[in-house]
Design an enzyme around this catalytic site. Structure first.
Site, PDB file in Angstrom:
ATOM      1  N   HIS A 116       4.800   5.718  11.688  1.00  0.00           N
ATOM      2  CA  HIS A 116       4.339   5.608  10.303  1.00  0.00           C
ATOM      3  C   HIS A 116       3.333   6.757  10.125  1.00  0.00           C
ATOM      4  O   HIS A 116       2.130   6.549  10.076  1.00  0.00           O
ATOM      5  CB  HIS A 116       3.672   4.246  10.094  1.00  0.00           C
ATOM      6  CG  HIS A 116       3.423   3.859   8.676  1.00  0.00           C
ATOM      7  ND1 HIS A 116       3.480   4.753   7.618  1.00  0.00           N
ATOM      8  CD2 HIS A 116       3.059   2.667   8.122  1.00  0.00           C
ATOM      9  CE1 HIS A 116       3.191   4.112   6.493  1.00  0.00           C
ATOM     10  NE2 HIS A 116       2.941   2.850   6.772  1.00  0.00           N
ATOM     11  N   ARG A 156       0.805  -1.228   0.000  1.00  0.00           N
ATOM     12  CA  ARG A 156       0.000   0.000   0.000  1.00  0.00           C
ATOM     13  C   ARG A 156       0.832   1.268   0.000  1.00  0.00           C
ATOM     14  O   ARG A 156       0.592   2.183  -0.792  1.00  0.00           O
ATOM     15  CB  ARG A 156      -0.897   0.063   1.243  1.00  0.00           C
ATOM     16  CG  ARG A 156      -2.190  -0.649   1.122  1.00  0.00           C
ATOM     17  CD  ARG A 156      -2.559  -1.210   2.472  1.00  0.00           C
ATOM     18  NE  ARG A 156      -1.593  -2.232   2.815  1.00  0.00           N
ATOM     19  CZ  ARG A 156      -1.677  -3.499   2.366  1.00  0.00           C
ATOM     20  NH1 ARG A 156      -2.715  -3.867   1.682  1.00  0.00           N
ATOM     21  NH2 ARG A 156      -0.737  -4.380   2.640  1.00  0.00           N
ATOM     22  N   THR A 157       1.770   1.362   0.942  1.00  0.00           N
ATOM     23  CA  THR A 157       2.454   2.646   1.133  1.00  0.00           C
ATOM     24  C   THR A 157       3.272   2.979  -0.110  1.00  0.00           C
ATOM     25  O   THR A 157       3.165   4.078  -0.666  1.00  0.00           O
ATOM     26  CB  THR A 157       3.348   2.590   2.390  1.00  0.00           C
ATOM     27  OG1 THR A 157       2.580   2.046   3.461  1.00  0.00           O
ATOM     28  CG2 THR A 157       3.841   3.968   2.763  1.00  0.00           C
ATOM     29  N   LYS A 195      25.617  -2.868   0.243  1.00  0.00           N
ATOM     30  CA  LYS A 195      27.088  -2.849   0.265  1.00  0.00           C
ATOM     31  C   LYS A 195      27.619  -2.021   1.426  1.00  0.00           C
ATOM     32  O   LYS A 195      28.781  -1.662   1.460  1.00  0.00           O
ATOM     33  CB  LYS A 195      27.614  -2.289  -1.068  1.00  0.00           C
ATOM     34  CG  LYS A 195      27.262  -3.172  -2.252  1.00  0.00           C
ATOM     35  CD  LYS A 195      27.883  -2.689  -3.558  1.00  0.00           C
ATOM     36  CE  LYS A 195      27.060  -1.603  -4.201  1.00  0.00           C
ATOM     37  NZ  LYS A 195      27.558  -1.204  -5.535  1.00  0.00           N
ATOM     38  N   ARG A 234      11.228   4.075   3.506  1.00  0.00           N
ATOM     39  CA  ARG A 234      10.838   3.144   4.581  1.00  0.00           C
ATOM     40  C   ARG A 234      12.084   2.373   4.971  1.00  0.00           C
ATOM     41  O   ARG A 234      12.801   1.855   4.097  1.00  0.00           O
ATOM     42  CB  ARG A 234       9.743   2.172   4.105  1.00  0.00           C
ATOM     43  CG  ARG A 234       9.501   1.049   5.099  1.00  0.00           C
ATOM     44  CD  ARG A 234       8.335   0.169   4.729  1.00  0.00           C
ATOM     45  NE  ARG A 234       7.070   0.844   4.965  1.00  0.00           N
ATOM     46  CZ  ARG A 234       5.882   0.249   4.886  1.00  0.00           C
ATOM     47  NH1 ARG A 234       5.817  -1.034   4.576  1.00  0.00           N
ATOM     48  NH2 ARG A 234       4.776   0.919   5.105  1.00  0.00           N
TER      49      ARG A 234
HETATM   50  N1   CP Z   1      -0.223  -0.074   5.875  1.00  0.00           N
HETATM   51  C1   CP Z   1       0.976  -0.339   5.320  1.00  0.00           C
HETATM   52  O1   CP Z   1       1.999   0.278   5.681  1.00  0.00           O
HETATM   53  O2   CP Z   1       0.938  -1.295   4.367  1.00  0.00           O
HETATM   54  P1   CP Z   1       2.178  -1.753   3.472  1.00  0.00           P
HETATM   55  O3   CP Z   1       3.175  -2.402   4.398  1.00  0.00           O
HETATM   56  O4   CP Z   1       1.614  -2.670   2.448  1.00  0.00           O
HETATM   57  O5   CP Z   1       2.772  -0.495   2.869  1.00  0.00           O
END
Ligand code: CP
Length: 300
Positions: free
Chosen positions: A130, A51-52, A81, A102
């Protein structure tokens, strides 16, 4: 420069600005179709995501921008590396106008912000925060309930490692007369620092032992997956599963949210119940992230 690093950077006014912008993007997407014309965004995900990552990428494309990305930065970038995230940011800001990251480190956002010359957007930081997920969560609650003052929220699942929970608590506690209930296995209990943060904002966290301890008129039940990638060992399965029978005990106004992906904590037998809003929630992520990019480049 408009970084998005933590839910802590928001107040009620800035949230309302973002949500009104998001409302407008949802209603009039063509008005925003060239907002990122000529812009390039680097998308670096060192952890898995559906999703993100893909909603950020879609947001960039829908706003007329372009992105550069690795499929899996942990194995395909020079992080493999030994390159530090700070060095990677120094390089990417020479190529791109903003960077979405991320990473498994809880503290990378503050480290990256120290050296960043382009907006940095936190797409997930270890078991810390998040923030963009919390923004879309709150936006979804606001769509459902209109006023966020007086909202009653039950948080469930992995309250220890669930970064979406940590960011959401920072946002929801900005509102008046909020009630927060927590239901989890003891090994995944909410850390004391979040209970203290709620208390400092006048919210007494109510720890629950079972579904009966959650008020039947709770506005939101927000479940989360056990984050097994964050710890060693086996702490067993989720005990508190929302299924048709459990949901039938709650109000017709109680919505069920989940950041997804889910495992067993939400049964598929409630997917068609109008109160099950986790798929709507995920779609809202696209529009909220479009809003964040519009703000990031307007404020530059
Ligand atoms: N909600 C969320 O962070 O989903 P993903 O890990 O699929 O990005």
């Amino acid at each position: 420069m408009k970084h998005v690093l933590s839910a802590e950077q928001y107040n009620r006014e800035s949230l309302e600005q973002l949500f009104e912008l998001t409302d407008d993007i949802k209603k009039n997407p063509t008005k925003y179709a060239k907002k990122l014309d000529g812009k390039i965004v680097a998308v670096m995900f060192y952890e898995p995501s559906t999703r993100t990552r893909m909603s950020f990428q879609t947001a960039i494309l829908r706003l007329g921008g372009q992105y550069i990305a690795t499929e899996n930065a942990a194995s395909n970038s020079s992080g493999k590396k030994g390159e530090t995230l700070q060095d990677t940011v120094k390089i990417l800001q020479g190529y791109a106008d903003a960077i979405v990251i991320r990473h498994s480190s809880d503290t990378w956002p503050e480290e990256a912000a120290k050296i960043a010359t382009v907006p940095i957007i936190n797409g997930g930081a270890g078991k810390g925060e998040h923030p963009t997920q919390a923004l879309l969560d709150l936006y979804t609650i606001r769509e459902h309930r209109k006023s966020l003052d007086g909202v009653k929220v039950a948080i469930l699942g992995d309250l220890l490692n669930g970064r979406t929970i940590h960011s959401l608590l920072k946002l929801v506690s900005l509102y008046k007369n909020v009630e927060v209930y927590g239901l989890s296995k003891e090994c995944f209990a909410l850390p004391q620092k979040y209970i203290d943060m709620l208390a400092s904002r006048g919210i007494q966290y109510k720890k629950c032992n079972n579904f009966n301890d959650i008020p039947k008129d709770v506005d939101v039940m927000y479940h989360t997956r056990i984050q097994s990638e964050r710890f060693e060992g086996d702490f067993g399965r989720e005990e508190f599963i929302i299924n048709k029978e459990i949901l039938s005990q709650f109000s017709e106004h109680t919505i069920v949210l989940h950041p997804l992906p889910r495992n067993e904590e939400i049964s598929e037998d409630i997917d068609n119940d109008p109160r099950a809003m986790y798929f709507t929630q995920a779609v809202n992520g696209l529009y909220v992230r479009m809003g964040l990019f519009v703000q990031a480049f307007e404020d530059k």
